[in-house]
Design an enzyme around this catalytic site. Sequence first.
Site, PDB file in Angstrom:
ATOM      1  N   SER A 137     -11.424  35.716  39.199  1.00 28.66           N
ATOM      2  CA  SER A 137     -12.356  36.045  38.106  1.00 28.66           C
ATOM      3  C   SER A 137     -11.700  36.606  36.852  1.00 28.66           C
ATOM      4  O   SER A 137     -12.388  36.800  35.851  1.00 28.66           O
ATOM      5  CB  SER A 137     -13.419  37.021  38.608  1.00 28.66           C
ATOM      6  OG  SER A 137     -14.354  36.363  39.432  1.00 28.66           O
ATOM      7  N   LYS A 140     -12.310  34.760  33.670  1.00 28.87           N
ATOM      8  CA  LYS A 140     -13.524  34.983  32.880  1.00 28.87           C
ATOM      9  C   LYS A 140     -13.191  35.586  31.514  1.00 28.87           C
ATOM     10  O   LYS A 140     -13.984  35.478  30.573  1.00 28.87           O
ATOM     11  CB  LYS A 140     -14.491  35.883  33.630  1.00 28.87           C
ATOM     12  CG  LYS A 140     -15.178  35.221  34.835  1.00 28.87           C
ATOM     13  CD  LYS A 140     -16.206  36.150  35.452  1.00 28.87           C
ATOM     14  CE  LYS A 140     -17.062  35.451  36.495  1.00 28.87           C
ATOM     15  NZ  LYS A 140     -16.450  35.429  37.823  1.00 28.87           N
ATOM     16  N   SER A 192     -18.714  40.692  36.945  1.00 26.63           N
ATOM     17  CA  SER A 192     -18.074  39.407  37.245  1.00 26.63           C
ATOM     18  C   SER A 192     -19.073  38.364  37.737  1.00 26.63           C
ATOM     19  O   SER A 192     -18.807  37.616  38.676  1.00 26.63           O
ATOM     20  CB  SER A 192     -16.966  39.601  38.283  1.00 26.63           C
ATOM     21  OG  SER A 192     -16.026  38.572  38.225  1.00 26.63           O
TER      22      SER A 192
END
Length: 434
Positions: A137, A140, A192
């Site tokens: 993640s 991101k 997240s």
Amino acid sequence: MTVGRPPGVGKRLVAGVLATLCLAVSTGVFGPSTPPAAAAPMPPTTPVTDHCPHRVHTPPAVDESEVVAPGSPTPTPLPVPAPPVGGAQLADCGVVVDPTAGPVPPALTSAGWLVADLDSGAVLAAKDPHGRYRPASTVKVLLALVVLDELGLDTVITPTVEEWSTEGDSCGMGPGGRYSNRDLLTGLLVVSGNDCAGALARQLGGVEATLAKMNTTARSLGALDTRAASPSGLDAPGMSSSPYDLALIFREAMSDSIFRSILALENYRFPGYPRRSDVPGDEDHPPYLMHSSNHLLLEGYPGMVGGKTGYTDDARKTYVGVTERDGRRILVVEMFGLTVGTNSYWDQTKALFDYGFRTPSSAAVGKLATRTAAVTTSPASSAPTTTPTAAARTVAAAGTDQPTGWSIRILIGLIAALAAVILLLVALRLFAKR
């Protein structure tokens, strides 16, 4: 006169030896009688990467998340830039450190990590800085850069079924809910949320268009080890980044005031959604208070500015963040790491931050490239893609070149079994001569 054996002695001897072998198995001579996870924890070891096992490929996958769909092409490896982005020393795959900085923290379980001065761009120390690992993640942050560049944060959307039912970490969107892009971007970075990633990608033109934009942004930053294969960071064929690249991407994002303000949030009230008519007895879902996944922020670690976490089975733990003390901002990246026993991943992160602040400002082993700097590369290595066998995945996924306690105990068990068989044969021959 020949003395015969008492009846059944040979059979009783064999039975006794077999019973001994069974006892050895049950008591752990051949290895623990419970799964490895229940065994006594082994001391944490730092994965050995000096021989550059991840210069071209990410570590072998441990599940089926990166199996290419039938009829789809297998992604080819990204070229390895020569010279390496950031300086010649960053071509090394082991620990790269300025002698004036002192020894690096012990027991770091991440295969790759990097410590840098955010403002000067000096890389203070690193381990396998250009090694290819899955970002999970932390990718991101790259998506956030594209969102901040292209989408209006006041625009309000209603999520699709595919978006609010996305697997993994979630912002908590629901059918019929109305969310601004500011809500989505905040959920993306604070908890997240994969559902938020999907809703943002839809507005950017869909998954493929979003990935193209993310990868174009990465190349413009000089992040040439990076290939986004999913907007959320969920493992997908071809996913790749490196400690150096995540540092570049995060440094660029930290130049945006909106990004900084969102990462500094310990919590955020995320909008709810109306009752679902397809769920009997359901009621309206009110807004809820989401809390940051950055534990260092929640626990009040001194000077914590903000950070982004990540985890998948294939990527293991990943992290990128910044801490500020006495006007100096230190950036830390960790990839392919774990918490082992009492050796918390967060404690390892703190140790790297503290090490960065102890390092003299004059120390440097490389430089974080700027977005405007010209990056000259040549494809020094582009090995063909191979699909590792299941056995290779199991071994390589351990993340260390050292034998594990489990494998050592199996070896001891095999030796004990062989010795028992030899003793059995000798005993039978002695009885046969009597």
